[in-house]
Design an enzyme around this catalytic site. Sequence first.
Site, short mmCIF file in Angstrom:
data_model
loop_
_atom_site.label_atom_id
_atom_site.label_comp_id
_atom_site.label_asym_id
_atom_site.label_seq_id
_atom_site.Cartn_x
_atom_site.Cartn_y
_atom_site.Cartn_z
N LYS A 120 3.14 -15.08 -6.84
CA LYS A 120 4.17 -16.02 -6.39
C LYS A 120 3.58 -17.14 -5.54
O LYS A 120 4.09 -18.26 -5.52
CB LYS A 120 5.25 -15.27 -5.61
CG LYS A 120 6.49 -16.08 -5.27
CD LYS A 120 7.55 -15.20 -4.65
CE LYS A 120 8.80 -15.97 -4.26
NZ LYS A 120 9.84 -15.09 -3.68
N ASN B 22 2.20 -8.73 1.06
CA ASN B 22 2.35 -7.71 2.09
C ASN B 22 1.09 -6.88 2.27
O ASN B 22 0.74 -6.50 3.39
CB ASN B 22 3.53 -6.78 1.76
CG ASN B 22 4.83 -7.25 2.37
OD1 ASN B 22 4.84 -8.05 3.30
ND2 ASN B 22 5.93 -6.76 1.86
N GLY C 93 -2.95 1.70 7.80
CA GLY C 93 -3.99 2.47 7.16
C GLY C 93 -3.47 3.14 5.91
O GLY C 93 -2.42 2.76 5.37
N GLU D 153 -0.53 9.01 12.74
CA GLU D 153 0.64 8.15 12.94
C GLU D 153 1.89 9.01 12.98
O GLU D 153 1.85 10.22 12.71
CB GLU D 153 0.73 7.08 11.85
CG GLU D 153 -0.41 6.08 11.91
CD GLU D 153 -0.25 4.93 10.95
OE1 GLU D 153 0.82 4.81 10.33
OE2 GLU D 153 -1.20 4.15 10.80
N ASP E 55 12.18 -10.43 -6.02
CA ASP E 55 12.33 -11.15 -7.29
C ASP E 55 12.24 -10.23 -8.51
O ASP E 55 13.02 -10.36 -9.46
CB ASP E 55 11.27 -12.25 -7.40
CG ASP E 55 11.43 -13.33 -6.35
OD1 ASP E 55 12.50 -13.39 -5.72
OD2 ASP E 55 10.48 -14.12 -6.16
N HIS F 264 10.94 -1.67 10.94
CA HIS F 264 9.83 -1.30 11.82
C HIS F 264 10.30 -1.43 13.26
O HIS F 264 10.90 -2.44 13.64
CB HIS F 264 8.61 -2.19 11.57
CG HIS F 264 7.35 -1.58 12.08
ND1 HIS F 264 7.04 -1.49 13.41
CD2 HIS F 264 6.31 -1.00 11.43
CE1 HIS F 264 5.88 -0.89 13.57
NE2 HIS F 264 5.41 -0.58 12.38
N ARG G 124 10.23 6.57 11.94
CA ARG G 124 10.51 5.16 12.21
C ARG G 124 11.99 4.84 12.35
O ARG G 124 12.39 4.05 13.20
CB ARG G 124 9.92 4.29 11.09
CG ARG G 124 8.43 4.13 11.18
CD ARG G 124 7.93 3.26 10.05
NE ARG G 124 6.49 3.03 10.17
CZ ARG G 124 5.78 2.34 9.31
NH1 ARG G 124 6.37 1.82 8.26
NH2 ARG G 124 4.49 2.17 9.48
N HIS H 260 11.11 -4.15 7.45
CA HIS H 260 9.68 -4.00 7.20
C HIS H 260 9.35 -3.51 5.80
O HIS H 260 8.46 -4.05 5.13
CB HIS H 260 9.11 -3.01 8.22
CG HIS H 260 7.65 -2.74 8.05
ND1 HIS H 260 6.69 -3.74 8.11
CD2 HIS H 260 6.96 -1.58 7.84
CE1 HIS H 260 5.49 -3.21 7.94
NE2 HIS H 260 5.61 -1.90 7.76
N GLU I 59 6.13 -1.24 -4.05
CA GLU I 59 7.40 -1.35 -3.32
C GLU I 59 8.56 -1.80 -4.19
O GLU I 59 9.72 -1.59 -3.84
CB GLU I 59 7.22 -2.31 -2.14
CG GLU I 59 8.28 -2.17 -1.07
CD GLU I 59 8.01 -3.03 0.16
OE1 GLU I 59 8.90 -3.12 1.02
OE2 GLU I 59 6.91 -3.62 0.25
N ARG J 156 10.29 6.15 4.46
CA ARG J 156 8.86 6.27 4.13
C ARG J 156 8.05 6.85 5.27
O ARG J 156 8.16 6.45 6.42
CB ARG J 156 8.31 4.88 3.79
CG ARG J 156 6.80 4.84 3.54
CD ARG J 156 6.37 3.44 3.19
NE ARG J 156 6.54 2.52 4.29
CZ ARG J 156 5.55 2.09 5.09
NH1 ARG J 156 4.32 2.54 4.91
NH2 ARG J 156 5.78 1.23 6.06
#
Length: 517
Positions: A32, A39, A46, A111, A207, A228, A274, A335, A359, A370
């Site tokens: 695009k 992203n 990570g 994480e 899109d 996020h 999250r 996010h 995604e 996620r």
Amino acid sequence: MKPIIVIGSGVAGLRATIELLENGCYVLLFAKDELNYCNTDKAQGGIAVVLKEDDSFESHIEDTLKAGAGLCKKEAVELLVKEGPKRIKELISMGINFDKKEDGSLDFTKEAAHSTNRIVHALGDATGHAVEQTLIDNLKKFNSIEIFTHRQLSRFYVEDGRIFGALFLNTKTNEYEVYYADAIVVATGGYAAIYKNTTNPPITTGDGIAAAFMSGAVVEDIEFVQFHPTALKRYNTPQFLISESMRGEGAILLNDKGERFMEKYHRLAELAPRDVVARSIIFEMEKRGIDKVYLDATKMGEDFLKKRFPTIYNECLNYGIDISKEAIPVAPAAHYTMGGIQSFLDASTSIKGLFVAGEAACSGVHGANRLASNSILEGLVFGKIAADSALKFAKNNPTGAVAIQKPDCVECDRAALRNRIEDLKETIWNKLGVVRRIKQMEEILQCSWALFSKHNVDYNCSEGITLRNMALLASMIAFAALKRKGSVGAHYCVDTPHAYDNKQHIPFRISDLEKEL
């Protein structure tokens, strides 16, 4: 045999392209914007992968299923986790340099919602950039590829349930271009940039999902948007992502009084999933009447922060914030999107010849929320799978002779469309954000569908396609969210806070929307 088209130049699209090229296929790759503007290139955290002796597939699978709040598809999660090590070893063979300890072994970090240290990273907090550049460098080895940049996908051409081409707007010339293919791999990313507050580059407006949906494809779980918890919040400053890894390394959240507050909302405090952290920050901001909270990483020390988080350290310094000496002002932002084009274990969709990875797909690996650092892994694993499936399909089902008439372009008022886009982004944030309400979702469903119907024409500018797709995605999110009768994962509605239907998926086509509206 016609070429295979790959749309999207992030990790999923590039991995699919490389796989196709290695198998002797001729590929048309569309981006695009510039090839590396995506992203993936911005990703900090990570990649989660089972490569440690004291880790296990079972543990990674369990962590993923827990984060997904009961809506992951176990077979997809198992595929993701078990194929993961192969894809990471391939990346290493391609030349990526993951960060290592002094003894030369991989430096695994932890994480939120992971039960052990299993995150590999590169360049400190610039893993995505390292992955993107490694894949782009490997593309240069092949000749049987044409790369088209600054092409915005507008529509797909489908006949009798089978795809045979795609329509793109050349955003340099503002002219439409038609391309034919025996199979198409969609890797256009998600739709988080339709929100006013987002960590995504502005091109991330769904899109590929919109084009597939307009062509009759089934989408699934489109209401699940991951916000996020910590994006930089400062007046007249971009909403730069402050990686979840910082909380994994010990950073804490404070309110305007300097009080730690996450312990009031969840037993895991800053290391809660999250969606929990994002909602807790919203509730704390509402309670205190403030528009931001603060992430304090000062106890880590300047040397550690410069080494482990160089991107964040330097970016914040550019805006006058020394994160080794002061807390970072942050607030939630859109996010990552878990919903997308419904896909199966072979990356196929409800449209024959159309495959999807990354995604843009709803593969079932993320469920309602996620797990941190599973996204690049998903792009690598399902990018390869999508390529394998597309190549097999193309060989067995070549398209015949077809001809497509280019659309008649509609002149656009770019300034007016830009203003409408900004207004819609704010409305989407207010009515389909971190915390939702039934009345507001009903309102935006009606107005966004009307807006889509009005602008569902072939404008000769990117703004026209973007506004159309944003309005359609807003309609889809609201429609699915209203169908869900309880709150679960990233979807939280104050009017239905209990997750009593959390095993239900929400698949639908555009015809389902049309029937109700």
